[in-house]
Write an enzyme that holds these catalytic residues in place. Structure first.
Site, short mmCIF file in Angstrom:
data_model
loop_
_atom_site.label_atom_id
_atom_site.label_comp_id
_atom_site.label_asym_id
_atom_site.label_seq_id
_atom_site.Cartn_x
_atom_site.Cartn_y
_atom_site.Cartn_z
N GLU A 1 0.82 -1.24 0.08
CA GLU A 1 0.14 -0.03 0.05
C GLU A 1 0.93 1.18 -0.24
O GLU A 1 2.12 1.40 0.68
CB GLU A 1 -0.86 0.03 1.26
CG GLU A 1 -1.86 -1.10 0.99
CD GLU A 1 -2.98 -1.31 2.04
OE1 GLU A 1 -4.06 -1.59 1.95
OE2 GLU A 1 -2.60 -0.68 3.26
N CYS B 1 3.48 8.48 1.18
CA CYS B 1 4.08 7.71 2.09
C CYS B 1 4.21 6.27 1.23
O CYS B 1 3.26 5.79 0.70
CB CYS B 1 3.16 7.07 3.15
SG CYS B 1 3.52 6.28 4.66
N CYS C 1 6.26 -6.65 7.38
CA CYS C 1 7.17 -6.15 8.23
C CYS C 1 7.85 -7.17 8.93
O CYS C 1 6.90 -7.81 9.62
CB CYS C 1 6.81 -4.89 8.90
SG CYS C 1 8.30 -4.03 10.00
N CYS D 1 6.14 -4.67 15.56
CA CYS D 1 5.83 -3.75 16.62
C CYS D 1 4.40 -4.08 16.96
O CYS D 1 3.33 -4.07 16.00
CB CYS D 1 6.13 -2.33 16.15
SG CYS D 1 7.80 -1.91 15.71
N CYS E 1 1.02 -1.81 15.34
CA CYS E 1 1.06 -1.68 14.17
C CYS E 1 0.59 -2.69 13.21
O CYS E 1 0.94 -3.94 13.36
CB CYS E 1 2.63 -1.52 13.70
SG CYS E 1 2.75 -1.01 11.72
N SER F 1 12.12 6.62 7.70
CA SER F 1 11.45 6.49 9.29
C SER F 1 12.00 5.08 9.44
O SER F 1 11.79 4.09 8.79
CB SER F 1 9.86 6.53 9.15
OG SER F 1 9.63 6.11 10.47
N CYS G 1 -1.44 6.42 9.91
CA CYS G 1 -0.24 6.06 10.28
C CYS G 1 -0.57 4.60 11.28
O CYS G 1 -1.38 4.55 12.03
CB CYS G 1 0.37 6.87 11.19
SG CYS G 1 1.89 6.30 11.70
#
Length: 389
Positions: A110, A123, A130, A134, A137, A223, A365
């Site tokens: 995305e 973004c 990932c 975390c 997230c 980031s 986010c």
């Protein structure tokens, strides 16, 4: 490092698995110049082709009229300019736009565009899923499949630019033209960029190349959750703005929220941040801090954060938590966020609260999920935990 870095050679950066032709999306200027020299051509052909691809949106070699017919034929035989398929495009009530893009292997990533007054921020994702997991997230809950190639990273910018330019009304019918232009790119989408260093850095090179997208180094932000060795390498090889996903003021809490902290604790991370800004006294690190009700949002946490960031040129982005299915957290109340912010401001820390954008299309986010063929089986394990509960 949790994932091995991929090769930066042109062939590795530009091709897709199972595809013999070189995808020129994957070559920055240095790699493209080397490729043309290998073909017996002058290096300046690279800048011509970069402009055709990234500025003019051309994917047909025959349309590149300042190249000879013989060179066009050779490129058509050996190379391709292949953007990803757009599976889905959504527009939020606030004008945020999200694209679901197919990548090789059956997964999808995305990419999100956020229009604001006088600027437009894209973004961009760096991985399929990932590997960091975390706990707050959505991307981490999907598990991990693989790193994106340079071609797949920069193609997200290409797709968004074409879509925005091709829509005369922009993201919203009342939005001015300035809000339909990509002025900033943030590597804050799916994945940990520093765990895909050798593909991310060439992609950022293309973003900043005057013959491609021409963004300044201050308008390209990477980031990271804090992969310390790669932070030091980034300082040597690039000069982009840096954002660090901190989210907690002490190691005990950050170990729970950001498991990478067990490998690179806060003291090591902040030392690397100081090294990153050492070469430029004007540079500051943006620290991202998601606000989780009853977890990290007390006034004592704010005071602890002030102590931790002392001596680090910084600004703090407070991010209201954006919920997703199976999330175990709740968003801090606005009054609690405001009190937390006021404590930081009173101590002299530049602090803003990030406005939630695109949450009605799961584009805010922490909400990017994509479609991940999870080879880690993390998503299956999380589903079983939810079923037990």
């Amino acid at each position: 490092m949790d994932q091995a870095a991929q090769s930066d050679r042109p062939q590795a950066a530009g091709t897709q698995e199972g595809n013999a032709r070189l995808n020129l999306f994957g070559l920055n200027r240095a790699a493209m110049e080397a490729y043309f020299v290998d073909l017996g051509e002058k290096p300046f052909r690279a800048t011509q082709v970069l402009k055709w691809i990234h500025q003019l949106g051309v994917t047909d070699f025959d349309a590149m009229t300042n190249l000879s017919k013989a060179l066009r034929a050779r490129l058509a035989e050996r190379c391709e300019i292949r953007p990803p398929e757009v599976r889905l495009e959504q527009t939020s009530a606030d004008g945020t736009r999200k694209w679901l893009l197919s990548v090789d292997g059956g997964s999808a990533i995305e990419t999100v565009f956020i229009p604001e007054a006088g600027r437009g921020t894209l973004c961009v994702s760096s991985q399929v899923g990932c590997s960091l997991n975390c706990s707050f997230c959505s991307t981490g809950a999907q598990g991990f499949n693989r790193n994106l190639t340079t071609a797949e990273i920069i193609a997200q910018v290409w797709v968004a630019k074409r879509a925005l330019e091709g829509d005369p009304d922009g993201a919203r019918r009342d939005s001015p033209a300035a809000e339909r232009v990509i002025t900033n790119v943030v590597m804050m989408g799916m994945g940990e960029p520093l765990l895909n260093f050798d593909n991310v850095v060439p992609a950022m090179d293309i973003m900043m190349d005057d013959f491609a997208y021409g963004l300044s180094k201050r308008r390209v932000t990477l980031s990271t959750a804090g992969v310390v060795p790669m932070l030091d390498r980034l300082a040597q090889e690039s000069d982009v703005a840096l954002a660090v996903s901190l989210h907690a003021p002490n190691d005990a809490l950050r170990n729970e929220l950001v498991p990478l902290n067990k490998k690179y604790p806060i003291a090591e991370l902040l030392a690397a941040c100081k090294r990153y800004v050492a070469a430029d006294s004007r540079r500051r690190i943006t620290f991202e801090y998601v606000m989780l009700e009853g977890v990290n949002d007390s006034l004592e946490h704010a005071r602890e954060l002030i102590r931790v960031l002392r001596g680090v040129p910084s600004k703090v982005n407070l991010i209201p938590f954006n919920p997703f299915p199976q999330a175990r957290y709740r968003r801090s109340s606005q009054s609690r966020i405001d009190r937390f912010r006021d404590v930081l401001l009173a101590a002299g820390l530049t602090t803003i609260t990030r406005k939630t954008r695109g949450d009605d299309i799961d584009a805010a986010c922490g909400q990017l999920a994509g479609r991940v063929q999870d080879r880690t089986r993390r998503s299956q394990r999380l589903q079983r935990v939810q079923e037990v509960r």
